[in-house]
Design a protein around this motif. Structure first.
Motif, mmCIF file in Angstrom:
data_model
loop_
_atom_site.group_PDB
_atom_site.id
_atom_site.type_symbol
_atom_site.label_atom_id
_atom_site.label_comp_id
_atom_site.label_asym_id
_atom_site.label_seq_id
_atom_site.Cartn_x
_atom_site.Cartn_y
_atom_site.Cartn_z
ATOM 1 N N GLY A 270 2.771 -55.916 -18.591
ATOM 2 C CA GLY A 270 3.345 -54.606 -18.316
ATOM 3 C C GLY A 270 4.807 -54.686 -17.923
ATOM 4 N N ARG A 271 5.399 -53.500 -17.797
ATOM 5 C CA ARG A 271 6.813 -53.448 -17.424
ATOM 6 C C ARG A 271 7.005 -53.968 -16.008
ATOM 7 N NH1 ARG A 271 9.568 -47.749 -18.115
ATOM 8 N NH2 ARG A 271 8.961 -48.257 -20.271
ATOM 9 N N GLU A 272 7.854 -54.989 -15.893
ATOM 10 C CA GLU A 272 8.157 -55.648 -14.612
ATOM 11 C C GLU A 272 6.896 -56.153 -13.918
ATOM 12 O OE1 GLU A 272 10.332 -52.900 -12.301
ATOM 13 O OE2 GLU A 272 12.110 -52.886 -13.604
ATOM 14 N N GLY A 273 5.849 -56.445 -14.713
ATOM 15 C CA GLY A 273 4.631 -57.037 -14.171
ATOM 16 C C GLY A 273 3.729 -56.074 -13.424
ATOM 17 N N ARG A 274 3.888 -54.752 -13.635
ATOM 18 C CA ARG A 274 3.091 -53.802 -12.857
ATOM 19 C C ARG A 274 1.625 -53.838 -13.249
ATOM 20 N NH1 ARG A 274 3.837 -47.608 -15.017
ATOM 21 N NH2 ARG A 274 3.276 -47.993 -17.193
ATOM 22 N N ASN A 275 1.323 -54.073 -14.549
ATOM 23 C CA ASN A 275 -0.080 -54.079 -14.979
ATOM 24 C C ASN A 275 -0.833 -55.272 -14.398
ATOM 25 O OD1 ASN A 275 0.326 -51.772 -16.440
ATOM 26 N ND2 ASN A 275 0.566 -52.795 -18.409
ATOM 27 N N SER A 278 -1.385 -54.732 -10.683
ATOM 28 C CA SER A 278 -2.448 -53.747 -10.452
ATOM 29 C C SER A 278 -3.821 -54.334 -10.760
ATOM 30 C CB SER A 278 -2.210 -52.509 -11.321
ATOM 31 O OG SER A 278 -3.256 -51.583 -11.173
ATOM 32 N N PHE A 279 -3.908 -55.139 -11.822
ATOM 33 C CA PHE A 279 -5.196 -55.756 -12.180
ATOM 34 C C PHE A 279 -5.674 -56.695 -11.077
ATOM 35 C CE2 PHE A 279 -7.825 -58.995 -14.156
ATOM 36 C CZ PHE A 279 -8.693 -58.246 -14.952
ATOM 37 N N GLU A 280 -4.789 -57.540 -10.566
ATOM 38 C CA GLU A 280 -5.181 -58.488 -9.529
ATOM 39 C C GLU A 280 -5.510 -57.780 -8.217
ATOM 40 O OE1 GLU A 280 -2.030 -61.301 -9.272
ATOM 41 O OE2 GLU A 280 -2.702 -62.470 -11.008
ATOM 42 N N ILE A 322 -3.348 -49.863 -21.512
ATOM 43 C CA ILE A 322 -3.323 -50.695 -20.309
ATOM 44 C C ILE A 322 -2.249 -50.151 -19.376
ATOM 45 C CG2 ILE A 322 -3.073 -53.038 -19.397
ATOM 46 C CD1 ILE A 322 -3.825 -54.119 -22.115
ATOM 47 N N HIS A 323 -2.680 -49.533 -18.285
ATOM 48 C CA HIS A 323 -1.785 -49.071 -17.229
ATOM 49 C C HIS A 323 -2.608 -48.997 -15.944
ATOM 50 C CE1 HIS A 323 -3.644 -45.119 -17.846
ATOM 51 N NE2 HIS A 323 -3.453 -45.312 -19.148
#
Length: 563
Positions: A270-275, A278-280, A322-323
């Protein structure tokens, strides 16, 4: 202008026009007379001609003005008639609307009256039913009181009879006691011994003979039991182990998720690692993205959490969206799927050991053991092995195989609830089985399989033996994995005991603790203090290599629904 004033205005206009014409004629006459007086002779003819011309022009102008006034009066009359028609239409429309409103009001009042009457009738019916029910209850209570009075009277009669019988028995006992005293005196006189002396001599002789005979029998039985028991026990256990085919332990803390292409890795991050963050945070599982083509790794010590995360990631990859909000939605759905898989695993295990009548709550609890391990050994598979071993040994010994199987199959059910209840898993499991209707023999097998309760039955002994054989077979357990899992569980437990903590995840193979707190209960300063307290408690209670990072996450969210 009001309709009634229109004719008056028209008359006034006509009168004014007439006055203007008369004034104009008077002015013309006056002018002519003056000119006539000045020049009576020379300009008489011209004056008459000019007067005639002026008179003609004045008449023409007067006619024109009169016609315009009449036309305007006609227009005003037409407008007045139109206004009267419009007013009449408005009046009729108002009367029709008033009639319609009156009819609607009368209809609404009629409907409300009918509804009120219906509700009143319903209340009356309910009150009538309640009154009838109270009368029936009073009747039943009266009948019950009459029956109790009758029973009380019968009991009093029986008590009277028993009192009489007891008195008769006491009298007979006294007579028998007198006869015994007389017989004893006669025997003492014949044998020259008191009753106590004779009894002591007989008892001593019998005791000596019985001890000697019993000692010889006991020695013989012990010798035979030792010779035969050792051989038979080895034969039973060896036969049970040989007949049981089971796989070796292969538990892992890493799952591999295959991707359709390497481009999917960027969408997962995701953008700047946001996905990935959020998943972790949502799943509590480490998502490892490395150079492995078309694959990512999920790392977590908790297999239930890891399986839920795997299903979540598979669904996200298949869906393509995926968001963060989608990750939370799919994660909640995946938790339900894992619960269904656990219940299905428990039903399959029951079918394999031949048990069909467990309580549904016990089945649900047994399903949780599908992902639970003990020293690396899957607990549900361990219970299946133990049940088969106990059943085979019970058949060899002539005991009830079904009872032994049931006790061995349920002996570790408490491990599914040890994180929710205090006490050892044996005691917790026994209380759970007793709560859901298991027999006392099965409950005793569960609570005594680690000798926390003294063993009283053979079935409990067989449960202990089956547990030991299943856990002690080659390849069944690994000490290192269990110690690792226990350390991670302890890390999460330490963090969960602090106030305001919502979720805790031990990540990075135990090198990081991520603590999710409630933003309403913990402010920024309290979050810093909590991180320091958790780190200090971990340092004091645990032994671990390297360092452990404690991260406290305080996140506020505002959600509204557009309708």
């Amino acid at each position: 202008m009001p309709l009634a004033a229109l004719p008056t205005a028209v008359s006034a206009g006509l009168t004014l026009i007439g006055l203007l014409i008369a004034a104009l004629l008077a002015w013309i006459g006056f002018t002519l007379s003056r000119r006539k007086a000045a020049d009576n002779t020379a300009a008489a003819a011209n004056a008459r001609l000019e007067a005639a011309t002026i008179t003609s022009g004045a008449k023409s102008q007067a006619e024109l003005i009169k016609r315009q006034a009449e036309e305007e009066a006609a227009v005003l009359r037409v407008r007045a008639e139109t206004s009267e028609q419009r007013a009449e239409e408005i009046r009729r429309a108002a009367e029709d609307r008033a009639s319609e409103v009156r009819r609607d009001a009368e209809q609404r009042a009629s409907d409300l009256r009918r509804e009120a009457e219906a509700e009143t009738q319903s209340i009356r019916d309910d009150l009538r039913e309640q009154r009838l029910e109270m009368e029936r209850r009073d009747h039943r209570l009266t009948e019950r009181e009459e029956r109790l009075d009758e029973q009380h009277r019968v009991l009093e009669e029986r008590q009277t009879e028993l009192t009489a019988q007891l008195a008769e028995l006491d009298q007979r006992k006294a007579e028998i006691k007198d006869l015994e005293e007389e017989r004893r005196r006669i025997l003492e006189g014949v044998a020259n011994l008191t009753a106590e002396q004779a009894k002591a001599e007989v008892v001593a002789a019998i005791e000596t003979e019985a001890k000697r005979h019993a000692h010889s029998i006991v020695r013989e039985i012990e010798r035979q039991a030792h010779d035969e028991g050792e051989t038979k026990a080895r034969k039973i256990i060896t036969g049970a182990v040989q007949r049981l085919a089971s796989e070796q332990t292969s538990e892992s803390v890493v799952s591999v998720v295959h991707l359709p292409s390497d481009d999917m890795k960027g969408r997962i991050i995701g953008r700047e690692g946001r996905n990935i963050r959020s998943f972790e945070q949502t799943t509590g599982v480490n998502l490892i993205i490395d150079d492995t083509p078309e694959a990512v790794l999920l790392s977590c010590f908790d297999p239930v959490r890891r399986e839920t995360a795997r299903l979540t990631l598979d669904s996200l990859v298949l869906d393509g969206r995926i968001h963060p909000s989608r990750i939370e939605e799919i994660y909640e759905r995946s938790k339900g799927e894992v619960a269904e898989l656990c219940e299905r695993a428990a039903e399959d295990a029951m079918a394999e050991v031949g048990i069909t009548d467990l309580h549904p709550e016990l089945i649900r609890t047994m399903g949780l053991l599908r992902y639970r391990t003990s020293y690396g050994q899957n607990v549900l598979k361990h219970l299946i092995e133990s049940a088969h071993i106990a059943g085979m040994m019970a058949a060899e010994l002539g005991l009830d195989p079904k009872l032994c199987k049931r006790g061995a199959f349920l002996h570790d059910v408490g491990k599914a609830l040890t994180h929710e209840s205090e006490g050892s898993h044996a005691i917790v499991g026994a209380e759970l089985a007793r709560k859901w209707g298991e027999s006392d023999d099965v409950v005793h097998c569960i609570e005594a399989h680690h000798n926390e309760v003294e063993v009283r039955t053979v079935e409990a002994v067989l449960t202990q033996a089956a547990d030991a054989v299943s856990g002690g077979r080659p390849g069944a357990r690994r000490e290192s994995l269990e110690a690792y899992v226990q350390r991670l569980e302890r890390l999460e437990e330490i963090a969960m005991h602090h106030d305001g903590v919502e979720k805790v995840f031990a990540m990075q193979a135990g090198r990081e603790i991520r603590v999710m707190v409630l933003p309403d209960a913990v402010d920024d300063i309290a979050a810093q203090v909590m991180a320091r307290d958790i780190a200090k408690q971990v340092e004091e209670e645990l032994t671990y290599p390297g360092q452990i990072r404690v991260t406290v996450v305080r996140e506020s969210r505002a959600t509204e629904v557009a309708k």
